[in-house]
Motif scaffolding. Structure first.
Motif, PDB file in Angstrom:
ATOM      1  N   UNK B 471       0.844  -1.270  -0.104  1.00 43.46           N
ATOM      2  CA  UNK B 471      -0.006  -0.007  -0.110  1.00 43.46           C
ATOM      3  C   UNK B 471       0.607   1.148   0.085  1.00 43.46           C
ATOM      4  N   UNK B 472       1.900   1.261   0.879  1.00 42.12           N
ATOM      5  CA  UNK B 472       2.789   2.323   0.783  1.00 42.12           C
ATOM      6  C   UNK B 472       3.555   2.502  -0.489  1.00 42.12           C
ATOM      7  N   UNK B 473       3.673   1.397  -1.132  1.00 45.03           N
ATOM      8  CA  UNK B 473       4.401   1.637  -2.324  1.00 45.03           C
ATOM      9  C   UNK B 473       3.557   2.262  -3.604  1.00 45.03           C
ATOM     10  N   UNK B 474       2.262   1.920  -3.328  1.00 48.95           N
ATOM     11  CA  UNK B 474       1.426   2.132  -4.243  1.00 48.95           C
ATOM     12  C   UNK B 474       1.111   3.707  -4.230  1.00 48.95           C
ATOM     13  N   UNK B 475       0.742   4.183  -2.989  1.00 50.85           N
ATOM     14  CA  UNK B 475       0.460   5.391  -2.758  1.00 50.85           C
ATOM     15  C   UNK B 475       1.651   6.550  -2.883  1.00 50.85           C
ATOM     16  N   UNK B 476       2.809   5.938  -2.704  1.00 48.09           N
ATOM     17  CA  UNK B 476       3.918   6.982  -2.764  1.00 48.09           C
ATOM     18  C   UNK B 476       3.993   7.228  -4.292  1.00 48.09           C
ATOM     19  N   UNK B 481       2.736  11.505  -8.903  1.00 45.96           N
ATOM     20  CA  UNK B 481       2.052  11.861 -10.345  1.00 45.96           C
ATOM     21  C   UNK B 481       2.044  13.138 -10.389  1.00 45.96           C
ATOM     22  N   UNK B 482       1.730  13.746  -9.209  1.00 49.07           N
ATOM     23  CA  UNK B 482       1.247  15.138  -9.365  1.00 49.07           C
ATOM     24  C   UNK B 482       2.450  16.074  -9.699  1.00 49.07           C
ATOM     25  N   UNK B 483       3.673  15.686  -9.362  1.00 46.62           N
ATOM     26  CA  UNK B 483       4.790  16.302  -9.567  1.00 46.62           C
ATOM     27  C   UNK B 483       5.040  16.294 -11.211  1.00 46.62           C
ATOM     28  N   UNK B 484       4.573  15.431 -11.897  1.00 49.50           N
ATOM     29  CA  UNK B 484       4.631  15.452 -13.343  1.00 49.50           C
ATOM     30  C   UNK B 484       3.898  16.274 -14.096  1.00 49.50           C
ATOM     31  N   UNK B 485       2.949  17.250 -13.406  1.00 49.26           N
ATOM     32  CA  UNK B 485       2.010  18.143 -13.953  1.00 49.26           C
ATOM     33  C   UNK B 485       2.602  19.331 -14.670  1.00 49.26           C
ATOM     34  N   UNK B 510      -6.366   6.867   4.889  1.00 48.56           N
ATOM     35  CA  UNK B 510      -5.166   6.091   4.521  1.00 48.56           C
ATOM     36  C   UNK B 510      -4.458   6.422   3.311  1.00 48.56           C
ATOM     37  N   UNK B 511      -5.208   6.903   2.373  1.00 50.61           N
ATOM     38  CA  UNK B 511      -4.587   7.457   1.064  1.00 50.61           C
ATOM     39  C   UNK B 511      -3.949   8.817   1.070  1.00 50.61           C
ATOM     40  N   UNK B 518       1.701  15.552  -0.773  1.00 51.63           N
ATOM     41  CA  UNK B 518       2.278  15.536  -2.123  1.00 51.63           C
ATOM     42  C   UNK B 518       1.772  16.908  -3.016  1.00 51.63           C
ATOM     43  N   UNK B 519       0.380  16.421  -3.040  1.00 54.98           N
ATOM     44  CA  UNK B 519      -0.293  17.528  -3.980  1.00 54.98           C
ATOM     45  C   UNK B 519      -0.216  18.947  -3.494  1.00 54.98           C
TER      46      UNK B 519
END
Lengths: 293, 768
Positions: B471-476, B481-485, B510-511, B518-519
C-alpha cells in the motif's frame, strides 16, 4: 572282359574359342556345354588309342548326330528330330592310333537346347565302334544349341483394367509384350479401388509347358520366378512402379510347337495377397526371345 | 508390452549383427554376391510389423550403421572399376522388395557421387521406386533413409551435383514429392487397426512425425531456396499437401514445421496465403496455438530490427482478419484462455511492428473485450484468462506508456479483472508514468489516467486491502504523479491539480496521508513558479483548496498539518508578485497555533513544533505588525511553557530570533530572552547531562554578541564558558557520558570559532 584293347574318344573342334554355358540336366545338375547356333557345322574327330601292341578289330565305326526330345510326362517318350549317321571306317582292324575327322555340315538345328520340367531337348554326337563279340564301343558328347533372334518391330504395351466388383479395381501396364531374356519389364499398377487389406503384391513368371499338340495337348504350369513389387496396403489412387530385370532369372525363350511335341510359353502373373492370404491375380502372356548369348 | 518390444528388438538386432558380420566377411573376400545376400537378410529384419515406432527406430539405426559400410564398399568397388550402372541393376535382382529398395537407395547414393548420371535422374528414379513400400511405418523409414543418404547429394545451388543450374528445383521436387508421399503414409496409419487402439495409434504417429518433418527441414536448408522459389512453389505445394490430407495430427504438426523451419522474412512475405490456409484445416486442429507460434516468431523477428517490410505488407490487417475469424467462431466457448493467448501474441506483434500505432492496439483490445465479455456471460472466465488480460494490458503500457490513455478499450478490459489484478495493472500504469517521467499536460490525459488507475485511488465494491508495504509503495507512486503535471496556462495547471484533489479527497485517510502532502507541495511549487514568473493571479480559490487540504491532514496528523501549514505560510511569505496574501498567511498561522494548543499533547512534539513555529515566525514579514506581535507573544508563551526546563531553555533561546532578524532588531527583547534562558539554564546546571544546553546557550550569546552588539555582556559569556569547561573537564556520572562527550565536541568547535575570530582581532573580550 579280357581287357579293352583300346579306347575310343570324341572331341569337337575349336572348343577353346567357343562359348560355353552351364545347362541343367533333368536332375538339376549343371553341365558346361559348348554352344552352337542353328546353322553352324559340327566338326570334330574320333580318336582311337590302342593299348601298346594291341590290334583292334571292328565291324565299322560310325558317327551320329541326334537332336532328341524327351518327354517325361505320364510316360516317358523319346523322339529324335535329327538323326544323322555317317560311316567313318568300314569293318576292319586298327593297328595303330588313329584320329578320324568328322563333320556334320548344314544341318539345321532350329530347336534350342532346353530342360524343362517335363520336356527336355538336347543335342549330342555319338560314335559307335561295332564289335563282333565284345560289346560295341560307344561315346557320346553333348552340345548345346541356342539361337539368337532379331528384334520384332511390332511390340506393343500390355494394358489392362481388371477388378472384382466393389472390392478391388486395378489398372496395370507392362511396357511391352515381347521381352528378350536380359530385358527389363517396366510397368505400373494403378489402384482404382481398394476395399481389401492387401498385404503385398508380387509379379511371378509362370512357365507353361504344353505337351503334345492339338486336342490331346496338356498344359503344365510352373512358377519359375517371384518378384515382390509392393509391400503393404495401398489406398485408392496409388500408383506402384514395376521394374523387373529378367536377367535375374533362368529363363528360356518362348517355344511354339517344338517338333509337334511340346511348346513353352511364359506368363506374367500379377498377384495380390490380402491379410487373410487370399490371392487375387491376373495372368498375361509375354513372349520371351533370345537377343544374344 | 515394453518387455516384449525389448525382446523382439534384441532378437532382430542379433540377426542383423550376425548377417552384418557375414556381410563384412564377404566384402573382405570381395564376394559381392554373397555380401548382397547377407545385406538382404539383414535388411529383411526390418520387414517386421510387430514393433512400435520407437523399437523400429532402434532397429533401423542398427541397420543404418551397417548400410553405410556397404555404401563405402560400393564406392570402393566403383573406384576399382566396377560399373556402377551394373551394380544399380544387380541389386534390383533381389526378389524381396524391402531389401531391394534399401540396397537400391544405397547404390543410388553412390551413383550420384560418381556423377555418371545427373543426380536429378537418379533421385527421380529412387523417389519413384520407393513407392513400392506402402506399409506406413516401413515406408516412412525407407524414405527417411532415402532422405538421409541423399542429404549431402542433392543438386542444390552451389553443390557439385548441380550440373545444369536447375538443381535447386530438382531438389525441391524431390523433397516435396517425398514429403507428400510420406505424409500420405503417415496419415494412413490413422485408419488402420481398431477404434479402441486410437490413443495408442496416435501416440505412435506422433513418435514418427519427425521422419515426415525432416523433408521440410531439408527444404528450408537448401541454399538455393530463394524467397521467390518459396513463394511460387515450395509454400503453395506444402500447403496443398497439408490441406489435402484432411488429417488433424498431420496438419497441426506440419504447419508448425513450416513456422519453425523457414526464415521469418519468408513468413512475412507469405502471410496472406499462409493465413488463408488456416481456416481450411480440420476443425480439430488448434489454429490458435499455430498462430501464437507464428506471431511470437514474427514479433521476435520484428524486435530484431529491419522493419522495412512492415511498410509494404499489411501485417496487421492480414492477421486481424485471421484472428477475428477465429474469435467470431469460438468466443464464448471453452477456448477463452487460448483465444486470449492468441490476443497476447497478436498484441505483442503489433507493438513490435507498429510501436506507435495505438489504434491497432485499441482494436486488439476491442476484440479482447468481445472475447472476455462473452466468456464472462457464459461463466468461462477462469483465473488463467484473467492473468492473460493483465498481460494484454501490460504489454501496451510497457511499450507505449501513456499512449494507452487514448485507448477507450483499455479500461473496458480492465473492468473485467478482479480487484487485485485491476489494482496490479493500475499500479503498473502509475509506475510506467513515474519511471518514464512523462509530463501530464492535459486535463483529458489526467482524467483518463485517473480513470485507469482508479483502483489505487478509491475503494470500490470489490476492494481488498493491500499489505501495508504494498500500500505504501502504491500510494507513494500515486503521490509522485502530481509532480509530473505541467501545463501551458495557470488555469490548466490548476484544473489538473483540481482533478487530482477531487479524486484524492475520495481516497480516505489512509491514502490522503500520502497523496495530500504531495499535492500540497505541488501546489506550492506551482504558486512559487507563477510568482517567480511575475504572473499576477487571484490565489484565493487555490489557497482555499490548500486550506482544505491542511484541514483534512490536521484531522489525521496535526504534527504534519503544522509542518505543512508552516511551509504554506513561508511560501506565501516569499511571494513578490502576489504579495497581498498576508492575511491568509496570518489565518494559516493562527490555525496552526490553535492546532498546537488543541491537538498537541506530546512533550517532544510540542518542543519540536514550537521550534518550527519560531523558525517560521522569525522569517515572516507579510503579516500586519499587530498580528505578528500577537503571534510572537504566543510562541514565546509556548516556549516558556515547555514541560521540561531544558526544553524551555532551548526554546526561549531560539525565540531570540523572533526579535532579531531581517525585519526586527529589538536588542532588549533579545537580551531579555537570553537572560531568561540563562536563568532557566542555571536551574538545570546541576544535571551534567544538560551541559550541552550551556554550549548551545553560549553559541546564542556569541551569535548575538556579534550580530547585535550591546545586547549581550561579555562577562556573562566568559562566565558560561568557565562553567562549561568546569563541567566537561570535571568529574561526572557515567550516566551522562554520552551527553558530555557530545558537548565536548560542540565546545571544541565553538572555541575554534572564537579563536578564529580573535585571530582577526575581534571578540577580544571573550576568553576562550
Amino acid at each position: 572282359m579280357f581287357g579293352a584293347k583300346g579306347e575310343i574318344s570324341l572331341e569337337l573342334e575349336g572348343l577353346e574359342q567357343r562359348k560355353k554355358l552351364p545347362f541343367k540336366d533333368i536332375s538339376g545338375k549343371e553341365n558346361i556345354l559348348p554352344v552352337f547356333s542353328k546353322d553352324e557345322d559340327i566338326v570334330g574327330k574320333v580318336n582311337v588309342v590302342l593299348k601298346k601292341g594291341k590290334k583292334l578289330e571292328h565291324q565299322g565305326i560310325k558317327i551320329e548326330l541326334y537332336g532328341r526330345i524327351d518327354i517325361t510326362y505320364e510316360k516317358n517318350q523319346t523322339s529324335d528330330f535329327i538323326s544323322l549317321s555317317r560311316e567313318l571306317e568300314p569293318p576292319g582292324a586298327i593297328t595303330q592310333n588313329i584320329s578320324i575327322p568328322f563333320s556334320f555340315n548344314k544341318v539345321e538345328k532350329s530347336y534350342e537346347t532346353y530342360t524343362g520340367r517335363y520336356c527336355k531337348l538336347r543335342y549330342f554326337i555319338k560314335v559307335t565302334m561295332a564289335r563282333k563279340v565284345s560289346s560295341n564301343m560307344v561315346k557320346e558328347i553333348e552340345f548345346a544349341v541356342l539361337n539368337c533372334q532379331t528384334e520384332v518391330e511390332e511390340n506393343s504395351a500390355i494394358k489392362m483394367e481388371v477388378g472384382i466388383e466393389e472390392c478391388l479395381h486395378i489398372e496395370f501396364e507392362y511396357n511391352r509384350q515381347k521381352y528378350h531374356l536380359k530385358d527389363c519389364i517396366v510397368g505400373k499398377v494403378y489402384f482404382l479401388l481398394v476395399r481389401i487389406r492387401i498385404k503385398y503384391m508380387e509379379l511371378a513368371i509362370i512357365r507353361r509347358e504344353t505337351i503334345g499338340a492339338g486336342a490331346q495337348a496338356t498344359n503344365e504350369n510352373e512358377t519359375i520366378a517371384k518378384y515382390e513389387v509392393m509391400d503393404g496396403a495401398p489406398v485408392r489412387g496409388e500408383n506402384i512402379p514395376i521394374r523387373m530385370f529378367l536377367g535375374a532369372f533362368e529363363l528360356t525363350p518362348t517355344y511354339y510347337n517344338v517338333n509337334n511335341k511340346f511348346s513353352v510359353r511364359h506368363f506374367l502373373n500379377l498377384v495380390l495377397v490380402d491379410e487373410e492370404d487370399r490371392r487375387y491375380f491376373k495372368q498375361q502372356e509375354i513372349i520371351l526371345w533370345r537377343k544374344e548369348l | 508390452m515394453e518387455e516384449d518390444q525389448d525382446k523382439i528388438l534384441e532378437e532382430a538386432v542379433s540377426i542383423v549383427k550376425k548377417e552384418a558380420f557375414q556381410m563384412q566377411r564377404a566384402l573382405d573376400a570381395s564376394d559381392m554376391r554373397e555380401a548382397l545376400k547377407n545385406a538382404s537378410s539383414m535388411i529383411s529384419e526390418m520387414k517386421t510389423s510387430s514393433m512400435s515406432p520407437k523399437t523400429y527406430y532402434q532397429l533401423y539405426m542398427t541397420v543404418f550403421d551397417q548400410m553405410s559400410r556397404l555404401e563405402n564398399y560400393f564406392l570402393e568397388e566403383y573406384r576399382r572399376g566396377r560399373k556402377i550402372s551394373d551394380l544399380y541393376e544387380k541389386v534390383q535382382h533381389a526378389s524381396s522388395i524391402l531389401p531391394r529398395l534399401y540396397l537400391l537407395v544405397a547404390v543410388g547414393s553412390v551413383y550420384i557421387t560418381t556423377r555418371e548420371l545427373p543426380a536429378k535422374a537418379i533421385l527421380k528414379d529412387l523417389i519413384e521406386m520407393v513407392k513400392g513400400i506402402q506399409h506406413p511405418m516401413r515406408g516412412l523409414f525407407l524414405r527417411y533413409y532415402l532422405n538421409k543418404v541423399c542429404k549431402e547429394k542433392l543438386p542444390d545451388k552451389g553443390s557439385e551435383y548441380d550440373t545444369d543450374g536447375e538443381g535447386t528445383n530438382d531438389s525441391v521436387d524431390f523433397l516435396l514429392t517425398n514429403l507428400s508421399e510420406m505424409n500420405r503414409l503417415w496419415v494412413r496409419m490413422q485408419h488402420t487397426g481398431t477404434v479402441k487402439d486410437k490413443t495408442k495409434r496416435e501416440k505412435e504417429r506422433n513418435d514418427l512425425r519427425v521422419t515426415v518433418g525432416e523433408n521440410i527441414v531439408r527444404l528450408s536448408s537448401l541454399q538455393g531456396l530463394t524467397l521467390e522459389l518459396y513463394i511460387s512453389t515450395v509454400l503453395p505445394k506444402i500447403l496443398e499437401i497439408i490441406t489435402s490430407s484432411k488429417d488433424s495430427i498431420s496438419q497441426q504438426y506440419l504447419i508448425d514445421c513450416i513456422i519453425q523451419a523457414f526464415p521469418d522474412a519468408y513468413h512475412l512475405h507469405t502471410l496472406e496465403p499462409f493465413l488463408e490456409t488456416l481456416p481450411q484445416l480440420q476443425p480439430t486442429v488448434d489454429i490458435k496455438s499455430i498462430l501464437v507460434n507464428l506471431l511470437t516468431r514474427l514479433a521476435d523477428y520484428a524486435g530484431e530490427g529491419d522493419l522495412d517490410i512492415v511498410k509494404s505488407i499489411d501485417i496487421f490487417g492480414l492477421i486481424k482478419k485471421a484472428v477475428d475469424g477465429i474469435i467470431t467462431e469460438q468466443a464464448g466457448g471453452t477456448e477463452t484462455k487460448a483465444l486470449l493467448q492468441l490476443q497476447v501474441a497478436f498484441i505483442r506483434l503489433s507493438l513490435k511492428c507498429y510501436p506507435l500505432n495505438t489504434q491497432y492496439v485499441n482494436e486488439i483490445l476491442n476484440s479482447s473485450v468481445i472475447i472476455v465479455d462473452k466468456a464472462n456471460s457464459s461463466g468461462n472466465l477462469d483465473g488463467e484468462s484473467l492473468k492473460l488480460i493483465v498481460k494484454l494490458l501490460s504489454f501496451p503500457l510497457e511499450t507505449m506508456s501513456l499512449a494507452i490513455l487514448t485507448m477507450n478499450n483499455y479500461p473496458k478490459l480492465m473492468g473485467y479483472l478482479q480487484f487485485s489484478s485491476r489494482k496490479q495493472v493500475a499500479f503498473k500504469i502509475v509506475e510506467a508514468v513515474v519511471i518514464s517521467k512523462r509530463t501530464l499536460d492535459s486535463v483529458d490525459t489526467v482524467e483518463q489516467l485517473l480513470h485507469f488507475i482508479v483502483p489505487l485511488l478509491v475503494d470500490g465494491n470489490d476492494s481488498e486491502p493491500s499489505e501495508a508495504y504494498e500500500f505504501e509503495g502504491e500510494q507513494q507512486n500515486v503521490a509522485k504523479l502530481v509532480h509530473l503535471v505541467i501545463a501551458n496556462t495557470p488555469e490548466a495547471f490548476l484544473s489538473i491539480f483540481h482533478k487530482f484533489f477531487t479524486i484524492f479527497s475520495k481516497g480516505g485517510h489512509s491514502r490522503i496521508i500520502y497523496t495530500y502532502p504531495s499535492l500540497l507541495f505541488a501546489y506550492l511549487k506551482f504558486l512559487k513558479l507563477l510568482d517567480d514568473q511575475e504572473v499576477e493571479i487571484d490565489l484565493m480559490e487555490t489557497l482555499k483548496t490548500i486550506h482544505d487540504i491542511l484541514t483534512t491532514i490536521a484531522q489525521i496528523s496535526p504534527d504534519n498539518a503544522i509542518k505543512l501549514g508552516l511551509q504554506c505560510v513561508l511560501c506565501i511569505n516569499s511571494f513578490k508578485t502576489n504579495s497581498n496574501y498576508g492575511q491568509a498567511a496570518a489565518e494559516f498561522i493562527k490555525q496552526i497555533i490553535s492546532l498546537y494548543q488543541e491537538e498537541l499533547a506530546d512533550t517532544n512534539s510540542k518542543f519540536t513544533t514550537v521550534n518550527l513555529l519560531c523558525g517560521a515566525a522569525s522569517r515572516i514579514h507579510c503579516i500586519d505588525s499587530g498580528t505578528h506581535e500577537e503571534i510572537i507573544n504566543v510562541i514565546l508563551q509556548f516556549a516558556s511553557r515547555q514541560l521540561k526546563k531544558s526544553d524551555q531553555c532551548y526554546s526561549i533561546a531560539y525565540c531570540t530570533h523572533l526579535f532579531y532578524n531581517e525585519n526586527f532588531h529589538e536588542r532588549e527583547k533579545v537580551a531579555g530572552c537570553l537572560n531568561k534562558a540563562a536563568g532557566i539554564a542555571r536551574i538545570c546546571s546541576k544535571n551534567p547531562r544538560n551541559v550541552g544546553l550551556f554550549v548551545t546557550l553560549l553559541n546564542k550569546f556569541i551569535y548575538f554578541y556579534i550580530q547585535a552588539p550591546g545586547s549581550v555582556d561579555s562577562d556573562l559569556i566568559n562566565g558560561i564558558t568557565e562553567f562549561i569547561n568546569g563541567q566537561i573537564n570535571g568529574e561526572f556520572d557515567q550516566d551522562a557520558k554520552v551527553q558530555v562527550s557530545e558537548a565536548r565536541v560542540y565546545m571544541k568547535n565553538t572555541v575554534r570559532f572564537i579563536k578564529s575570530r580573535q585571530s582577526e582581532g575581534r571578540l577580544k573580550e571573550i576568553i576562550a
